[in-house]
Design a protein around this motif. Structure first.
Motif, PDB file in Angstrom:
ATOM      1  N   LYS A  92      28.968 -94.132-104.983  1.00  0.00           N
ATOM      2  CA  LYS A  92      28.009 -95.250-104.668  1.00  0.00           C
ATOM      3  C   LYS A  92      28.466 -96.209-103.647  1.00  0.00           C
ATOM      4  CE  LYS A  92      25.069 -98.641-106.633  1.00  0.00           C
ATOM      5  NZ  LYS A  92      24.585 -99.599-107.567  1.00  0.00           N
ATOM      6  N   GLU A  93      29.793 -96.505-103.513  1.00  0.00           N
ATOM      7  CA  GLU A  93      30.454 -97.257-102.622  1.00  0.00           C
ATOM      8  C   GLU A  93      30.538 -96.562-101.296  1.00  0.00           C
ATOM      9  OE1 GLU A  93      34.443 -98.362-104.295  1.00  0.00           O
ATOM     10  OE2 GLU A  93      33.641 -99.694-105.532  1.00  0.00           O
ATOM     11  N   ARG A  94      30.691 -95.392-101.402  1.00  0.00           N
ATOM     12  CA  ARG A  94      30.552 -94.638-100.108  1.00  0.00           C
ATOM     13  C   ARG A  94      29.196 -93.991 -99.481  1.00  0.00           C
ATOM     14  NH1 ARG A  94      35.617 -93.637-102.758  1.00  0.00           N
ATOM     15  NH2 ARG A  94      37.271 -94.185-101.449  1.00  0.00           N
ATOM     16  N   SER A  95      28.205 -94.199-100.296  1.00  0.00           N
ATOM     17  CA  SER A  95      26.873 -93.900-100.106  1.00  0.00           C
ATOM     18  C   SER A  95      26.930 -92.304-100.365  1.00  0.00           C
ATOM     19  CB  SER A  95      26.221 -94.201 -98.680  1.00  0.00           C
ATOM     20  OG  SER A  95      26.371 -95.671 -98.622  1.00  0.00           O
ATOM     21  N   ARG A  96      27.384 -91.695-101.295  1.00  0.00           N
ATOM     22  CA  ARG A  96      27.535 -90.512-101.545  1.00  0.00           C
ATOM     23  C   ARG A  96      26.994 -90.061-102.933  1.00  0.00           C
ATOM     24  NH1 ARG A  96      33.672 -88.880 -99.912  1.00  0.00           N
ATOM     25  NH2 ARG A  96      33.633 -89.530 -97.823  1.00  0.00           N
ATOM     26  N   SER A  97      26.764 -88.898-103.148  1.00  0.00           N
ATOM     27  CA  SER A  97      26.513 -88.315-104.522  1.00  0.00           C
ATOM     28  C   SER A  97      27.515 -88.035-105.234  1.00  0.00           C
ATOM     29  CB  SER A  97      25.635 -87.116-104.599  1.00  0.00           C
ATOM     30  OG  SER A  97      26.409 -86.030-104.191  1.00  0.00           O
ATOM     31  N   LEU A  98      27.468 -88.026-106.537  1.00  0.00           N
ATOM     32  CA  LEU A  98      28.701 -88.026-107.425  1.00  0.00           C
ATOM     33  C   LEU A  98      29.313 -86.585-107.258  1.00  0.00           C
ATOM     34  CD1 LEU A  98      30.638 -88.761-110.026  1.00  0.00           C
ATOM     35  CD2 LEU A  98      28.749 -87.875-111.240  1.00  0.00           C
ATOM     36  N   GLU A  99      28.543 -85.582-106.907  1.00  0.00           N
ATOM     37  CA  GLU A  99      29.213 -84.301-106.493  1.00  0.00           C
ATOM     38  C   GLU A  99      29.763 -84.117-105.135  1.00  0.00           C
ATOM     39  OE1 GLU A  99      27.471 -79.600-105.596  1.00  0.00           O
ATOM     40  OE2 GLU A  99      26.054 -81.146-106.724  1.00  0.00           O
ATOM     41  N   ALA A 100      28.899 -84.917-104.081  1.00  0.00           N
ATOM     42  CA  ALA A 100      29.651 -85.012-102.793  1.00  0.00           C
ATOM     43  C   ALA A 100      31.313 -85.528-102.925  1.00  0.00           C
ATOM     44  CB  ALA A 100      28.939 -85.559-101.873  1.00  0.00           C
ATOM     45  N   GLU A 101      31.207 -86.544-103.798  1.00  0.00           N
ATOM     46  CA  GLU A 101      32.579 -87.544-104.010  1.00  0.00           C
ATOM     47  C   GLU A 101      33.674 -86.460-104.517  1.00  0.00           C
ATOM     48  OE1 GLU A 101      34.943 -90.776-103.727  1.00  0.00           O
ATOM     49  OE2 GLU A 101      33.101 -90.037-102.649  1.00  0.00           O
ATOM     50  N   ALA A 102      33.154 -85.994-105.690  1.00  0.00           N
ATOM     51  CA  ALA A 102      34.196 -84.810-106.377  1.00  0.00           C
ATOM     52  C   ALA A 102      34.577 -83.606-105.335  1.00  0.00           C
ATOM     53  CB  ALA A 102      33.525 -84.267-107.509  1.00  0.00           C
ATOM     54  N   ARG A 103      33.755 -83.134-104.602  1.00  0.00           N
ATOM     55  CA  ARG A 103      34.002 -82.068-103.619  1.00  0.00           C
ATOM     56  C   ARG A 103      34.763 -82.640-102.609  1.00  0.00           C
ATOM     57  NH1 ARG A 103      29.267 -81.759-101.358  1.00  0.00           N
ATOM     58  NH2 ARG A 103      28.208 -80.502-103.218  1.00  0.00           N
ATOM     59  N   GLU A 104      34.798 -83.957-102.094  1.00  0.00           N
ATOM     60  CA  GLU A 104      35.540 -84.379-101.129  1.00  0.00           C
ATOM     61  C   GLU A 104      36.971 -84.753-101.899  1.00  0.00           C
ATOM     62  OE1 GLU A 104      36.989 -86.082 -97.441  1.00  0.00           O
ATOM     63  OE2 GLU A 104      35.308 -84.984 -97.858  1.00  0.00           O
ATOM     64  N   ILE A 105      37.185 -85.277-102.836  1.00  0.00           N
ATOM     65  CA  ILE A 105      38.465 -85.475-103.522  1.00  0.00           C
ATOM     66  C   ILE A 105      39.137 -84.033-103.750  1.00  0.00           C
ATOM     67  CG2 ILE A 105      39.458 -86.264-105.683  1.00  0.00           C
ATOM     68  CD1 ILE A 105      37.313 -88.389-105.727  1.00  0.00           C
ATOM     69  N   LEU A 106      38.735 -83.138-104.329  1.00  0.00           N
ATOM     70  CA  LEU A 106      38.887 -81.798-104.625  1.00  0.00           C
ATOM     71  C   LEU A 106      39.600 -81.246-103.351  1.00  0.00           C
ATOM     72  CD1 LEU A 106      36.731 -80.524-107.548  1.00  0.00           C
ATOM     73  CD2 LEU A 106      39.063 -81.282-107.630  1.00  0.00           C
ATOM     74  N   THR A 107      38.747 -81.172-102.222  1.00  0.00           N
ATOM     75  CA  THR A 107      39.108 -80.584-100.953  1.00  0.00           C
ATOM     76  C   THR A 107      40.466 -81.181-100.419  1.00  0.00           C
ATOM     77  OG1 THR A 107      36.700 -80.031-100.429  1.00  0.00           O
ATOM     78  CG2 THR A 107      38.138 -80.053 -98.655  1.00  0.00           C
ATOM     79  N   LYS A 108      40.440 -82.395-100.368  1.00  0.00           N
ATOM     80  CA  LYS A 108      41.700 -83.083 -99.975  1.00  0.00           C
ATOM     81  C   LYS A 108      42.838 -82.763-100.835  1.00  0.00           C
ATOM     82  CE  LYS A 108      39.624 -86.951 -97.743  1.00  0.00           C
ATOM     83  NZ  LYS A 108      39.710 -88.548 -97.635  1.00  0.00           N
ATOM     84  N   ALA A 109      42.541 -82.878-102.001  1.00  0.00           N
ATOM     85  CA  ALA A 109      43.589 -82.526-102.934  1.00  0.00           C
ATOM     86  C   ALA A 109      44.314 -80.965-102.752  1.00  0.00           C
ATOM     87  CB  ALA A 109      43.438 -82.432-104.276  1.00  0.00           C
ATOM     88  N   ALA A 110      43.207 -79.953-102.329  1.00  0.00           N
ATOM     89  CA  ALA A 110      43.594 -78.522-102.418  1.00  0.00           C
ATOM     90  C   ALA A 110      44.222 -78.264-101.005  1.00  0.00           C
ATOM     91  CB  ALA A 110      42.422 -77.771-102.395  1.00  0.00           C
ATOM     92  N   ARG A 111      43.719 -79.299-100.188  1.00  0.00           N
ATOM     93  CA  ARG A 111      44.564 -78.787 -98.585  1.00  0.00           C
ATOM     94  C   ARG A 111      45.909 -79.543 -98.527  1.00  0.00           C
ATOM     95  NH1 ARG A 111      38.768 -79.353 -95.411  1.00  0.00           N
ATOM     96  NH2 ARG A 111      38.114 -77.221 -95.890  1.00  0.00           N
ATOM     97  N   ARG A 112      46.225 -80.549 -99.295  1.00  0.00           N
ATOM     98  CA  ARG A 112      47.451 -81.312 -99.244  1.00  0.00           C
ATOM     99  C   ARG A 112      48.476 -80.242 -99.365  1.00  0.00           C
ATOM    100  NH1 ARG A 112      46.983 -85.517-103.350  1.00  0.00           N
ATOM    101  NH2 ARG A 112      47.539 -83.981-104.604  1.00  0.00           N
ATOM    102  N   PRO A 113      49.352 -80.254 -98.525  1.00  0.00           N
ATOM    103  CA  PRO A 113      50.736 -79.425 -98.690  1.00  0.00           C
ATOM    104  C   PRO A 113      51.359 -79.533 -99.942  1.00  0.00           C
ATOM    105  CG  PRO A 113      50.832 -80.701 -96.444  1.00  0.00           C
ATOM    106  CD  PRO A 113      49.800 -81.257 -97.339  1.00  0.00           C
TER     107      PRO A 113
END
Length: 57
Positions: free
Chosen positions: A18-39
């Protein structure tokens, strides 16, 4: 979303979304994507939790 996700975690994600004006699914997707791409081996939460107390001053 993710099955079996703790209600408190789901609520925190919803708040962040909500703070980032995203859906819950979009927020989770962003977090998981960043975590998966972290070396690997860069530490972070898991490393800190695993080594807590070993290097105390």
């Amino acid at each position: 979303m993710v099955r079996g996700l703790d209600d408190a975690v789901r609520q925190q994600l919803a708040t962040q979304a909500k703070e980032r004006s995203r859906s819950l699914e979009a927020e989770a997707r962003e977090i998981l994507t960043k975590a998966a791409r972290r070396p690997r081996g860069t530490g972070g939460v898991f490393w800190g939790a695993a080594t807590r107390g070993r290097y105390a001053a």
